[in-house]
Motif scaffolding. Structure first.
Motif, PDB file in Angstrom:
ATOM      1  N   GLY A   1       0.816  -1.206   0.000  1.00 31.95           N
ATOM      2  CA  GLY A   1       0.000   0.000   0.000  1.00 31.95           C
ATOM      3  C   GLY A   1       0.849   1.256   0.000  1.00 31.95           C
ATOM      4  O   GLY A   1       0.551   2.234  -0.704  1.00 31.95           O
ATOM      5  N   LEU A   2       1.951   1.235   0.756  1.00 30.20           N
ATOM      6  CA  LEU A   2       2.855   2.384   0.766  1.00 30.20           C
ATOM      7  C   LEU A   2       3.534   2.559  -0.590  1.00 30.20           C
ATOM      8  O   LEU A   2       3.751   3.684  -1.050  1.00 30.20           O
ATOM      9  N   VAL A   3       3.879   1.440  -1.228  1.00 27.97           N
ATOM     10  CA  VAL A   3       4.499   1.521  -2.556  1.00 27.97           C
ATOM     11  C   VAL A   3       3.541   2.166  -3.552  1.00 27.97           C
ATOM     12  O   VAL A   3       3.932   3.015  -4.360  1.00 27.97           O
ATOM     13  N   VAL A   4       2.284   1.770  -3.509  1.00 31.34           N
ATOM     14  CA  VAL A   4       1.279   2.355  -4.399  1.00 31.34           C
ATOM     15  C   VAL A   4       1.203   3.868  -4.197  1.00 31.34           C
ATOM     16  O   VAL A   4       1.133   4.654  -5.147  1.00 31.34           O
ATOM     17  N   LEU A   5       1.268   4.281  -2.937  1.00 34.57           N
ATOM     18  CA  LEU A   5       1.135   5.699  -2.629  1.00 34.57           C
ATOM     19  C   LEU A   5       2.356   6.517  -3.028  1.00 34.57           C
ATOM     20  O   LEU A   5       2.245   7.677  -3.398  1.00 34.57           O
ATOM     21  N   LEU A   6       3.550   5.909  -2.963  1.00 38.17           N
ATOM     22  CA  LEU A   6       4.781   6.664  -3.161  1.00 38.17           C
ATOM     23  C   LEU A   6       5.515   6.324  -4.457  1.00 38.17           C
ATOM     24  O   LEU A   6       6.601   6.828  -4.704  1.00 38.17           O
ATOM     25  N   ALA A   7       4.953   5.464  -5.290  1.00 36.71           N
ATOM     26  CA  ALA A   7       5.629   5.061  -6.524  1.00 36.71           C
ATOM     27  C   ALA A   7       5.772   6.241  -7.480  1.00 36.71           C
ATOM     28  O   ALA A   7       5.015   7.213  -7.403  1.00 36.71           O
ATOM     29  N   PRO A   8       6.749   6.169  -8.383  1.00 35.26           N
ATOM     30  CA  PRO A   8       6.907   7.241  -9.383  1.00 35.26           C
ATOM     31  C   PRO A   8       5.601   7.485 -10.142  1.00 35.26           C
ATOM     32  O   PRO A   8       4.876   6.553 -10.468  1.00 35.26           O
ATOM     33  N   GLY A   9       5.346   8.739 -10.387  1.00 36.83           N
ATOM     34  CA  GLY A   9       4.094   9.106 -11.037  1.00 36.83           C
ATOM     35  C   GLY A   9       3.101   9.709 -10.077  1.00 36.83           C
ATOM     36  O   GLY A   9       2.125  10.325 -10.480  1.00 36.83           O
ATOM     37  N   GLY A  10       3.383   9.544  -8.755  1.00 34.09           N
ATOM     38  CA  GLY A  10       2.535  10.168  -7.762  1.00 34.09           C
ATOM     39  C   GLY A  10       3.028  11.573  -7.461  1.00 34.09           C
ATOM     40  O   GLY A  10       3.736  12.191  -8.239  1.00 34.09           O
ATOM     41  N   THR A  11       2.671  12.073  -6.302  1.00 31.17           N
ATOM     42  CA  THR A  11       3.075  13.418  -5.908  1.00 31.17           C
ATOM     43  C   THR A  11       4.577  13.462  -5.642  1.00 31.17           C
ATOM     44  O   THR A  11       5.107  12.647  -4.894  1.00 31.17           O
ATOM     45  N   ALA A  12       5.280  14.397  -6.244  1.00 31.17           N
ATOM     46  CA  ALA A  12       6.716  14.523  -6.026  1.00 31.17           C
ATOM     47  C   ALA A  12       6.983  15.069  -4.625  1.00 31.17           C
ATOM     48  O   ALA A  12       6.202  15.828  -4.077  1.00 31.17           O
ATOM     49  N   PHE A  13       8.105  14.642  -4.027  1.00 37.57           N
ATOM     50  CA  PHE A  13       8.451  15.145  -2.714  1.00 37.57           C
ATOM     51  C   PHE A  13       9.957  15.362  -2.626  1.00 37.57           C
ATOM     52  O   PHE A  13      10.743  14.788  -3.374  1.00 37.57           O
ATOM     53  N   ASP A  14      10.363  16.201  -1.707  1.00 36.81           N
ATOM     54  CA  ASP A  14      11.750  16.583  -1.508  1.00 36.81           C
ATOM     55  C   ASP A  14      12.525  15.412  -0.898  1.00 36.81           C
ATOM     56  O   ASP A  14      12.179  14.955   0.194  1.00 36.81           O
ATOM     57  N   PRO A  15      13.592  14.920  -1.546  1.00 35.67           N
ATOM     58  CA  PRO A  15      14.351  13.786  -0.997  1.00 35.67           C
ATOM     59  C   PRO A  15      14.943  14.070   0.379  1.00 35.67           C
ATOM     60  O   PRO A  15      14.987  13.177   1.235  1.00 35.67           O
TER      61      PRO A  15
ATOM     62  N   LEU B   1      -6.972  20.729   5.092  1.00 31.80           N
ATOM     63  CA  LEU B   1      -5.868  21.465   4.464  1.00 31.80           C
ATOM     64  C   LEU B   1      -5.982  21.512   2.944  1.00 31.80           C
ATOM     65  O   LEU B   1      -5.079  22.006   2.274  1.00 31.80           O
ATOM     66  N   ALA B   2      -7.078  20.972   2.409  1.00 31.20           N
ATOM     67  CA  ALA B   2      -7.324  20.973   0.958  1.00 31.20           C
ATOM     68  C   ALA B   2      -6.218  20.270   0.180  1.00 31.20           C
ATOM     69  O   ALA B   2      -5.920  20.632  -0.954  1.00 31.20           O
ATOM     70  N   GLU B   3      -5.614  19.226   0.778  1.00 29.91           N
ATOM     71  CA  GLU B   3      -4.608  18.438   0.070  1.00 29.91           C
ATOM     72  C   GLU B   3      -5.311  17.367  -0.763  1.00 29.91           C
ATOM     73  O   GLU B   3      -6.326  16.803  -0.333  1.00 29.91           O
ATOM     74  N   PRO B   4      -4.798  17.067  -1.964  1.00 28.08           N
ATOM     75  CA  PRO B   4      -5.519  16.164  -2.864  1.00 28.08           C
ATOM     76  C   PRO B   4      -5.514  14.702  -2.390  1.00 28.08           C
ATOM     77  O   PRO B   4      -4.555  14.231  -1.788  1.00 28.08           O
ATOM     78  N   VAL B   5      -6.614  14.011  -2.670  1.00 27.12           N
ATOM     79  CA  VAL B   5      -6.717  12.566  -2.423  1.00 27.12           C
ATOM     80  C   VAL B   5      -7.158  11.921  -3.735  1.00 27.12           C
ATOM     81  O   VAL B   5      -8.273  12.135  -4.188  1.00 27.12           O
ATOM     82  N   GLY B   6      -6.270  11.155  -4.353  1.00 26.79           N
ATOM     83  CA  GLY B   6      -6.580  10.502  -5.621  1.00 26.79           C
ATOM     84  C   GLY B   6      -6.726   9.003  -5.464  1.00 26.79           C
ATOM     85  O   GLY B   6      -6.860   8.474  -4.352  1.00 26.79           O
ATOM     86  N   TRP B   7      -6.653   8.311  -6.604  1.00 26.88           N
ATOM     87  CA  TRP B   7      -6.846   6.866  -6.578  1.00 26.88           C
ATOM     88  C   TRP B   7      -5.715   6.175  -5.813  1.00 26.88           C
ATOM     89  O   TRP B   7      -5.939   5.113  -5.211  1.00 26.88           O
ATOM     90  N   ARG B   8      -4.525   6.766  -5.812  1.00 28.95           N
ATOM     91  CA  ARG B   8      -3.414   6.158  -5.074  1.00 28.95           C
ATOM     92  C   ARG B   8      -3.716   6.092  -3.570  1.00 28.95           C
ATOM     93  O   ARG B   8      -3.432   5.087  -2.917  1.00 28.95           O
ATOM     94  N   MET B   9      -4.266   7.164  -3.036  1.00 33.09           N
ATOM     95  CA  MET B   9      -4.588   7.171  -1.612  1.00 33.09           C
ATOM     96  C   MET B   9      -5.682   6.169  -1.285  1.00 33.09           C
ATOM     97  O   MET B   9      -5.641   5.478  -0.258  1.00 33.09           O
ATOM     98  N   ILE B  10      -6.654   6.047  -2.161  1.00 31.65           N
ATOM     99  CA  ILE B  10      -7.751   5.108  -1.918  1.00 31.65           C
ATOM    100  C   ILE B  10      -7.255   3.666  -1.987  1.00 31.65           C
ATOM    101  O   ILE B  10      -7.494   2.855  -1.091  1.00 31.65           O
ATOM    102  N   ALA B  11      -6.506   3.339  -3.072  1.00 32.84           N
ATOM    103  CA  ALA B  11      -6.017   1.967  -3.231  1.00 32.84           C
ATOM    104  C   ALA B  11      -4.963   1.628  -2.185  1.00 32.84           C
ATOM    105  O   ALA B  11      -4.998   0.564  -1.558  1.00 32.84           O
TER     106      ALA B  11
END
Length: 283
Positions: free
Chosen positions: A126-140, A252-262
């Motif tokens: 589930g964490l991989v789905v949420l953080l895999a490439p193609g999702g929201t970019a984040f600062d390393p 906080l009006a942060e987006p929730v897409g299919w990645r968060m649901i799955a």
């Protein structure tokens, strides 16, 4: 049955507090209402003040390990949330927490059942789905700081699980850890050109985080974790990112897409598997 219901209620309350910490930090730090160092210092000081009546005794040498782990967690957490959103930050944090706890548990000989391993695999997927490439970019760098915070929180959890007096131990950890944040306050002052670099709203959010969702929330958590298996302690906390992400979307009006649901569904399903008790062997 009643004991199990109380344990579930306490664990749910602790998870809500953990998610609240992510939301409060993101609301304060993401908007620039306070510096990360000042947020950390006020958070720990507020926790120390609210828990002072239950401290029991003054700190001793043995209390420093918990205080250092708490300080590293709070500092890494605060600096990471300057750029990470609430859900992503909580996901990285508790993935590191889970890895730390499970590695220590394995070293101690606390083996998982096949169902438990399946639950861990599902939660991590589930964490991989949420953080895999193609999702929201984040600062390393922020992700690395949050990973370090997660390892420190895992250590803090393990220290708390092996000792009694959860309220007094938490109070002593906050009291010792708060002064360790003073160099970070100086860092904030140097960067911003004035003391603390905190607005009234930012300071208020930090105080609420320290007194309620941290101080009181941690007491609840350390009351419940001795009743849980180590694998369950690790996996139950993975519910926090889901709660934090939903809270981030609402407040906080942060987006929730299919990645968060799955991904959230896999995490929660994995938790349910690790909670399942092993069946007795047939006679």
């Amino acid at each position: 049955m009643r004991g199990a219901a109380i344990t579930l209620a306490l664990a749910s309350l602790a998870i809500a507090a953990f998610a609240g910490n992510s939301l409060l930090a993101r609301a304060a730090l993401g908007e620039g209402a306070i510096g990360a160092g000042a947020f950390s210092a006020i958070r720990l000081a507020a926790g120390a003040i609210i828990l002072l009546p239950v401290i029991g005794r003054w700190p001793r040498r043995g209390d420093w390990s918990g205080a250092l782990a708490l300080a590293i967690y709070v500092a890494g957490f605060s600096f990471a949330y300057r750029t990470l959103d609430a859900g992503t930050g909580a996901l990285i944090l508790f993935a590191a927490v889970q890895a730390t706890i499970l590695l220590v548990g394995h070293a101690r000989g606390e083996a998982l059942t096949r169902t438990g391993w399946a639950g861990i695999a599902a939660a991590m997927a589930g964490l991989v789905v949420l953080l895999a490439p193609g999702g929201t970019a984040f600062d390393p760098l922020a992700a690395g700081l949050m990973g370090a915070a997660g390892a420190a929180w895992g250590a803090y959890t393990l220290l708390g699980r092996s000792r009694d007096d959860p309220a007094g131990r938490t109070a002593r950890s906050f009291l010792l850890a708060a002064p360790l944040m003073l160099p970070l306050v100086w860092w904030d002052a140097s960067a911003a050109g004035h003391l603390l670099a905190a607005s009234r709203n930012g300071a208020l959010l930090a105080a609420i985080s320290g007194a309620i969702t941290s101080g009181l929330g941690y007491v609840v958590w350390y009351t419940v974790i001795p009743r849980l298996r180590l694998a369950t302690v690790a996996s139950v906390q993975l519910a926090t990112p889901v709660v934090a992400a939903l809270g981030g979307a609402v407040w906080l009006a942060e987006p929730v897409g299919w990645r968060m649901i799955a991904g959230g569904g896999l995490v929660l399903g994995g938790i349910m598997l690790t909670l399942a008790k092993p069946r007795p062997a047939p006679l």
